[in-house]
Design a protein around this motif. Structure first.
Motif, PDB file in Angstrom:
ATOM      1  N   ASN A  39      -6.708  21.594 -11.889  1.00  0.00           N
ATOM      2  CA  ASN A  39      -7.547  20.447 -12.219  1.00  0.00           C
ATOM      3  C   ASN A  39      -6.882  19.517 -13.224  1.00  0.00           C
ATOM      4  O   ASN A  39      -6.916  18.297 -13.058  1.00  0.00           O
ATOM      5  CB  ASN A  39      -8.902  20.929 -12.748  1.00  0.00           C
ATOM      6  CG  ASN A  39      -9.872  21.249 -11.642  1.00  0.00           C
ATOM      7  OD1 ASN A  39     -10.524  20.363 -11.096  1.00  0.00           O
ATOM      8  ND2 ASN A  39      -9.953  22.512 -11.283  1.00  0.00           N
ATOM      9  N   LEU A  43      -5.655  15.761 -12.264  1.00  0.00           N
ATOM     10  CA  LEU A  43      -6.188  14.672 -13.083  1.00  0.00           C
ATOM     11  C   LEU A  43      -5.059  13.855 -13.705  1.00  0.00           C
ATOM     12  O   LEU A  43      -5.096  12.615 -13.698  1.00  0.00           O
ATOM     13  CB  LEU A  43      -7.088  15.251 -14.175  1.00  0.00           C
ATOM     14  CG  LEU A  43      -7.932  14.272 -14.984  1.00  0.00           C
ATOM     15  CD1 LEU A  43      -8.933  13.564 -14.092  1.00  0.00           C
ATOM     16  CD2 LEU A  43      -8.654  15.006 -16.112  1.00  0.00           C
ATOM     17  N   TYR A  46      -3.199  11.816 -10.932  1.00  0.00           N
ATOM     18  CA  TYR A  46      -4.051  10.727 -10.444  1.00  0.00           C
ATOM     19  C   TYR A  46      -4.168   9.599 -11.458  1.00  0.00           C
ATOM     20  O   TYR A  46      -3.945   8.421 -11.132  1.00  0.00           O
ATOM     21  CB  TYR A  46      -5.433  11.282 -10.095  1.00  0.00           C
ATOM     22  CG  TYR A  46      -6.461  10.229  -9.775  1.00  0.00           C
ATOM     23  CD1 TYR A  46      -6.329   9.403  -8.664  1.00  0.00           C
ATOM     24  CD2 TYR A  46      -7.586  10.056 -10.587  1.00  0.00           C
ATOM     25  CE1 TYR A  46      -7.281   8.439  -8.363  1.00  0.00           C
ATOM     26  CE2 TYR A  46      -8.542   9.102 -10.299  1.00  0.00           C
ATOM     27  CZ  TYR A  46      -8.392   8.289  -9.183  1.00  0.00           C
ATOM     28  OH  TYR A  46      -9.343   7.336  -8.904  1.00  0.00           O
ATOM     29  N   LEU A  47      -4.516   9.945 -12.693  1.00  0.00           N
ATOM     30  CA  LEU A  47      -4.739   8.898 -13.698  1.00  0.00           C
ATOM     31  C   LEU A  47      -3.436   8.247 -14.149  1.00  0.00           C
ATOM     32  O   LEU A  47      -3.383   7.028 -14.341  1.00  0.00           O
ATOM     33  CB  LEU A  47      -5.486   9.482 -14.894  1.00  0.00           C
ATOM     34  CG  LEU A  47      -6.946   9.892 -14.632  1.00  0.00           C
ATOM     35  CD1 LEU A  47      -7.564  10.502 -15.883  1.00  0.00           C
ATOM     36  CD2 LEU A  47      -7.774   8.701 -14.146  1.00  0.00           C
ATOM     37  N   ILE A  77     -12.750   5.478  -9.252  1.00  0.00           N
ATOM     38  CA  ILE A  77     -12.367   6.499 -10.237  1.00  0.00           C
ATOM     39  C   ILE A  77     -13.467   7.543 -10.381  1.00  0.00           C
ATOM     40  O   ILE A  77     -13.202   8.756 -10.405  1.00  0.00           O
ATOM     41  CB  ILE A  77     -12.055   5.848 -11.593  1.00  0.00           C
ATOM     42  CG1 ILE A  77     -10.829   4.943 -11.474  1.00  0.00           C
ATOM     43  CG2 ILE A  77     -11.834   6.907 -12.662  1.00  0.00           C
ATOM     44  CD1 ILE A  77     -10.540   4.105 -12.713  1.00  0.00           C
ATOM     45  N   THR A  78     -14.709   7.091 -10.462  1.00  0.00           N
ATOM     46  CA  THR A  78     -15.835   8.019 -10.615  1.00  0.00           C
ATOM     47  C   THR A  78     -15.917   8.971  -9.440  1.00  0.00           C
ATOM     48  O   THR A  78     -16.088  10.189  -9.606  1.00  0.00           O
ATOM     49  CB  THR A  78     -17.153   7.235 -10.754  1.00  0.00           C
ATOM     50  OG1 THR A  78     -17.092   6.393 -11.899  1.00  0.00           O
ATOM     51  CG2 THR A  78     -18.339   8.184 -10.893  1.00  0.00           C
ATOM     52  N   ALA A  80     -13.522   9.857  -7.359  1.00  0.00           N
ATOM     53  CA  ALA A  80     -12.380  10.775  -7.377  1.00  0.00           C
ATOM     54  C   ALA A  80     -12.576  11.879  -8.412  1.00  0.00           C
ATOM     55  O   ALA A  80     -12.329  13.063  -8.130  1.00  0.00           O
ATOM     56  CB  ALA A  80     -11.096  10.009  -7.666  1.00  0.00           C
ATOM     57  N   LEU A  81     -13.016  11.521  -9.609  1.00  0.00           N
ATOM     58  CA  LEU A  81     -13.183  12.517 -10.671  1.00  0.00           C
ATOM     59  C   LEU A  81     -14.282  13.521 -10.339  1.00  0.00           C
ATOM     60  O   LEU A  81     -14.230  14.681 -10.768  1.00  0.00           O
ATOM     61  CB  LEU A  81     -13.487  11.826 -12.000  1.00  0.00           C
ATOM     62  CG  LEU A  81     -12.381  10.929 -12.563  1.00  0.00           C
ATOM     63  CD1 LEU A  81     -12.759  10.412 -13.940  1.00  0.00           C
ATOM     64  CD2 LEU A  81     -11.051  11.660 -12.623  1.00  0.00           C
ATOM     65  N   GLN A  82     -15.282  13.098  -9.589  1.00  0.00           N
ATOM     66  CA  GLN A  82     -16.335  14.019  -9.158  1.00  0.00           C
ATOM     67  C   GLN A  82     -15.857  14.947  -8.054  1.00  0.00           C
ATOM     68  O   GLN A  82     -16.311  16.096  -7.954  1.00  0.00           O
ATOM     69  CB  GLN A  82     -17.552  13.224  -8.679  1.00  0.00           C
ATOM     70  CG  GLN A  82     -18.299  12.508  -9.778  1.00  0.00           C
ATOM     71  CD  GLN A  82     -19.406  11.591  -9.249  1.00  0.00           C
ATOM     72  OE1 GLN A  82     -19.441  11.254  -8.049  1.00  0.00           O
ATOM     73  NE2 GLN A  82     -20.309  11.190 -10.124  1.00  0.00           N
ATOM     74  N   SER A  83     -14.934  14.474  -7.226  1.00  0.00           N
ATOM     75  CA  SER A  83     -14.481  15.253  -6.069  1.00  0.00           C
ATOM     76  C   SER A  83     -13.364  16.234  -6.405  1.00  0.00           C
ATOM     77  O   SER A  83     -13.302  17.328  -5.831  1.00  0.00           O
ATOM     78  CB  SER A  83     -14.001  14.307  -4.957  1.00  0.00           C
ATOM     79  OG  SER A  83     -15.059  13.537  -4.454  1.00  0.00           O
ATOM     80  N   LEU A  84     -12.457  15.850  -7.297  1.00  0.00           N
ATOM     81  CA  LEU A  84     -11.271  16.671  -7.555  1.00  0.00           C
ATOM     82  C   LEU A  84     -11.585  18.124  -7.929  1.00  0.00           C
ATOM     83  O   LEU A  84     -10.925  19.046  -7.416  1.00  0.00           O
ATOM     84  CB  LEU A  84     -10.400  16.013  -8.623  1.00  0.00           C
ATOM     85  CG  LEU A  84      -9.590  14.792  -8.166  1.00  0.00           C
ATOM     86  CD1 LEU A  84      -8.904  14.109  -9.353  1.00  0.00           C
ATOM     87  CD2 LEU A  84      -8.545  15.198  -7.121  1.00  0.00           C
ATOM     88  N   HIS A 166      -7.461   9.050  -4.203  1.00  0.00           N
ATOM     89  CA  HIS A 166      -8.033  10.387  -4.265  1.00  0.00           C
ATOM     90  C   HIS A 166      -9.564  10.357  -4.215  1.00  0.00           C
ATOM     91  O   HIS A 166     -10.206  11.371  -4.492  1.00  0.00           O
ATOM     92  CB  HIS A 166      -7.580  11.098  -5.543  1.00  0.00           C
ATOM     93  CG  HIS A 166      -6.129  11.446  -5.562  1.00  0.00           C
ATOM     94  ND1 HIS A 166      -5.133  10.489  -5.516  1.00  0.00           N
ATOM     95  CD2 HIS A 166      -5.485  12.647  -5.617  1.00  0.00           C
ATOM     96  CE1 HIS A 166      -3.955  11.081  -5.553  1.00  0.00           C
ATOM     97  NE2 HIS A 166      -4.129  12.380  -5.612  1.00  0.00           N
TER      98      HIS A 166
END
Length: 275
Positions: A39, A43, A46-47, A77-78, A80-84, A166
């Motif tokens: 994770n 992260l 991606y970022l 972004i939101t 992607a961050l929820q899915s990763l 992503h």
């Protein structure tokens, strides 16, 4: 992934995080560590690369396109961050199998049947194998049985930014990453090469969403770049490939990018300005 896990144990997890009596090879500890590493790594990739691409490569004039959504970057972004984290769950299971020795990954160049030549050929093999796998998985996700439930969220972004790279439904994201993880269970691959390729595919995924259509002219119809993938987002039924156009041509889904024909998003914006 065991190289990363060993480094994390040596420099961080064993001396500072876990109780001293918890063995490094204990399965529950390895699963927990792999979940954290996967994770944090996803992260960071991606970022970091998404931000660099967004500010230094992505053409911000595309945000004026009528199909660019209100507050789109934040939404990408939101999502992607929820899915990763959910994508990482089955991914960690495969990494765990690698760490426990079930893959064909090897440590030393001498373990390759063909030495450095074998390492180089395995890189090409990895790209062609995963390109084929992603093509058919991606195309399958466009089938009416799966599209609305799993793949449609990624097509919200008609004019994508690097942060859309992503922004997948977790099932969609894992399925399209599956060929990367399956390869080392089928074919020998050097561990460091695998890590390098894993970083490369994440950066490539960002690059095909960056709206930068520049490709050497002689490679325009060979490499599946941002121009091709932009048309995939715009026109839905074309250019499912990841790196190359080969499988789209075989499968009858290849479309010459509209950006190369003077009909792309930038051309549309230029016509709007003239009016």
């Amino acid at each position: 992934m065991d190289l990363v896990l060993d480094a994390a144990d040596r420099h961080l997890l064993t001396p500072y995080v876990y109780p001293s009596g918890w063995p490094e090879a204990e399965p529950c500890r390895q699963l927990l560590s792999l979940f954290l590493i996967t994770n944090l790594g996803a992260l960071a990739l991606y970022l970091l690369f998404g931000t660099l691409s967004y500010y230094f490569i992505f053409d911000h004039r595309l945000k004026r396109h009528p199909l660019f959504l209100e507050d789109q970057v934040r939404r990408e972004i939101t999502y992607a961050l929820q899915s990763l984290p959910w994508i990482s769950v089955p991914t960690v299971a495969l990494f765990f199998a690698e760490v426990r020795g079930y893959s064909k990954l090897y440590d030393n160049i001498e373990d390759s049947p063909y030495g450095w030549t074998g390492v180089f050929l395995s890189m090409l093999s990895f790209l062609f194998f995963t390109d084929m796998g992603i093509y058919w998985i991606h195309r399958g996700l466009h089938h009416k049985l799966f599209y609305k439930r799993f793949h449609k969220p990624h097509h919200l972004w008609k004019i994508a930014t690097p942060f859309a790279s992503h922004a997948f439904h977790p099932v969609d994201g894992f399925m399209q990453s599956l060929p990367y993880h399956v390869y080392p269970f089928l074919f020998p691959l050097h561990k460091v090469t695998y890590l390098g390729l894993y970083i490369f595919v994440n950066v490539w995924t960002i690059s095909i969403h960056d709206g930068d259509y520049r490709v050497p002219r002689f490679l325009r119809h060979v490499i599946n770049g941002s121009a091709h993938h932009t048309d995939h987002h715009l026109y839905f039924d074309y250019n499912y490939g990841q790196y190359f156009t080969l499988w789209d041509k075989i499968g009858g889904s290849y479309k010459s990018p509209s950006a190369f024909e003077g009909e792309g998003p930038h051309d549309y914006l230029r016509r709007l300005r003239r009016k």
